[in-house]
Design a protein around this motif. Structure first.
Motif, mmCIF file in Angstrom:
data_model
loop_
_atom_site.group_PDB
_atom_site.id
_atom_site.type_symbol
_atom_site.label_atom_id
_atom_site.label_comp_id
_atom_site.label_asym_id
_atom_site.label_seq_id
_atom_site.Cartn_x
_atom_site.Cartn_y
_atom_site.Cartn_z
ATOM 1 N N LYS A 130 65.018 38.974 41.855
ATOM 2 C CA LYS A 130 64.617 37.651 42.342
ATOM 3 C C LYS A 130 63.162 37.414 41.959
ATOM 4 O O LYS A 130 62.295 38.236 42.238
ATOM 5 N N PHE A 131 62.914 36.305 41.296
ATOM 6 C CA PHE A 131 61.562 35.896 40.938
ATOM 7 C C PHE A 131 61.236 34.626 41.715
ATOM 8 O O PHE A 131 62.000 33.672 41.698
ATOM 9 N N SER A 132 60.091 34.629 42.384
ATOM 10 C CA SER A 132 59.648 33.467 43.149
ATOM 11 C C SER A 132 58.192 33.175 42.828
ATOM 12 O O SER A 132 57.375 34.102 42.746
ATOM 13 N N LEU A 133 57.876 31.901 42.655
ATOM 14 C CA LEU A 133 56.491 31.503 42.435
ATOM 15 C C LEU A 133 55.715 31.675 43.738
ATOM 16 O O LEU A 133 56.061 31.070 44.752
ATOM 17 N N VAL A 134 54.690 32.498 43.707
ATOM 18 C CA VAL A 134 53.907 32.789 44.908
ATOM 19 C C VAL A 134 52.578 32.043 44.892
ATOM 20 O O VAL A 134 52.196 31.401 45.864
ATOM 21 N N LYS A 135 51.867 32.126 43.771
ATOM 22 C CA LYS A 135 50.584 31.432 43.630
ATOM 23 C C LYS A 135 50.481 30.881 42.215
ATOM 24 O O LYS A 135 51.099 31.398 41.285
ATOM 25 N N SER A 136 49.675 29.830 42.060
ATOM 26 C CA SER A 136 49.409 29.305 40.723
ATOM 27 C C SER A 136 47.922 29.033 40.579
ATOM 28 O O SER A 136 47.249 28.660 41.550
ATOM 29 N N TYR A 137 47.423 29.256 39.388
ATOM 30 C CA TYR A 137 46.010 29.051 39.098
ATOM 31 C C TYR A 137 45.889 28.231 37.819
ATOM 32 O O TYR A 137 46.649 28.441 36.868
ATOM 33 N N LYS A 138 44.938 27.329 37.789
ATOM 34 C CA LYS A 138 44.636 26.608 36.566
ATOM 35 C C LYS A 138 43.419 27.263 35.938
ATOM 36 O O LYS A 138 42.305 27.180 36.451
ATOM 37 N N MET A 139 43.651 27.935 34.813
ATOM 38 C CA MET A 139 42.585 28.678 34.154
ATOM 39 C C MET A 139 41.762 27.761 33.248
ATOM 40 O O MET A 139 42.286 26.800 32.678
ATOM 41 N N GLN A 140 40.479 28.068 33.123
ATOM 42 C CA GLN A 140 39.610 27.296 32.249
ATOM 43 C C GLN A 140 39.871 27.594 30.776
ATOM 44 O O GLN A 140 39.636 26.765 29.903
ATOM 45 N N LYS A 141 40.383 28.811 30.519
ATOM 46 C CA LYS A 141 40.717 29.185 29.150
ATOM 47 C C LYS A 141 41.851 30.204 29.190
ATOM 48 O O LYS A 141 42.164 30.766 30.240
ATOM 49 N N THR A 142 42.457 30.423 28.046
ATOM 50 C CA THR A 142 43.561 31.365 27.948
ATOM 51 C C THR A 142 43.089 32.778 28.277
ATOM 52 O O THR A 142 42.088 33.243 27.742
ATOM 53 N N TYR A 143 43.819 33.459 29.172
ATOM 54 C CA TYR A 143 43.450 34.822 29.546
ATOM 55 C C TYR A 143 43.757 35.766 28.393
ATOM 56 O O TYR A 143 44.874 35.782 27.862
ATOM 57 N N GLU A 144 42.788 36.553 28.004
ATOM 58 C CA GLU A 144 42.921 37.461 26.866
ATOM 59 C C GLU A 144 43.684 38.725 27.273
ATOM 60 O O GLU A 144 43.247 39.467 28.153
#
Length: 233
Positions: A130-144
């Motif tokens: 089971k996969f559930s969305l727990v938190k979401s973040y809007k990043m300023q740039k693509t995470y390396e």
């Protein structure tokens, strides 16, 4: 798990990799962790996934994972979002997904994508995953992720096909301590300590028992997301 929805790519991998990577950057260390959770990258709006797999060494395998969805006229609320039900059969399992049209991203966890909105929740009818969305973040740039996926610990993965991967996994099962035994045999440091599954190896005679333990563990945990690709050990 972490799902990175970037302008050009989608990445899915263990969130612990991010934690370790942050510690490495802060302390100037180079710790490496890996486990059996899925790790993959795909181009946005593509069904072709590049899967990262560790079998003694790191490998990448491309798979084309098309899915046919059935939209169900049933809705509920998750947080402040109205989500709609959808079902599919994929990887030998029946899946139920809940997605929202309020977020115009046709993406979701693992390889699940293609619905008219973001997948918030998905699970199989055996209650194994089971996969559930727990938190979401809007990043300023693509995470390396270069040092935690594409070049883990300085090791560039080798590209192989699924048939070769199955053979490697069978070989690994048949002799799970192959590389360890070479290191143990060639060791010249009298003060060196060797550990397998939390057990210190002090004499060669332990290898058979430890190999049996590792094979038992592999069989016990042989329950992949894509059940139709499970190897019969």
């Amino acid at each position: 798990m972490a799902l990175d929805v970037n302008p050009d790519q989608i990445k899915f991998y263990n969130y612990d990799f991010i934690v370790t990577d942050s510690i490495n950057k802060t302390r100037g260390e180079n710790s490496v962790i890996w486990d059996d959770t899925p790790a993959l990258i795909r181009k946005k709006n593509s069904t072709v996934n590049t899967n990262y797999v560790m079998v003694q060494s790191m490998f990448v395998v491309d798979t084309d994972d098309k899915m046919n969805w059935n939209l169900i006229d049933e809705t509920k609320t998750i947080g402040s979002y109205k989500v709609q039900k959808a079902t599919t059969r994929y990887g030998g399992r029946n899946w139920t997904a809940w997605f929202t049209k309020d977020i115009a991203l046709s993406e979701g966890p693992y390889k699940f994508r293609g619905l008219p909105g973001m997948i918030f929740e998905i699970y199989d009818d055996r209650d194994n995953f089971k996969f559930s969305l727990v938190k979401s973040y809007k990043m300023q740039k693509t995470y390396e992720t270069f040092s935690i996926l594409e070049n883990l610990g300085g090791q560039k993965p080798v590209k192989i096909n699924e048939a070769k991967l199955r053979n490697l996994m069978l070989d690994n099962y048949n002799d799970p301590l192959r590389e360890f035994k070479e290191q143990y045999k060639n060791n010249t440091d009298p003060n060196a300590h060797f550990w397998v599954m939390g057990i210190e190896v002090k004499r060669p005679e332990q290898m058979k028992e430890l190999s049996d333990m590792m094979q038992k563990s592999i069989r016990k945990n042989n329950n992949p997301i894509e059940l139709d690709k499970a190897i019969k050990y």
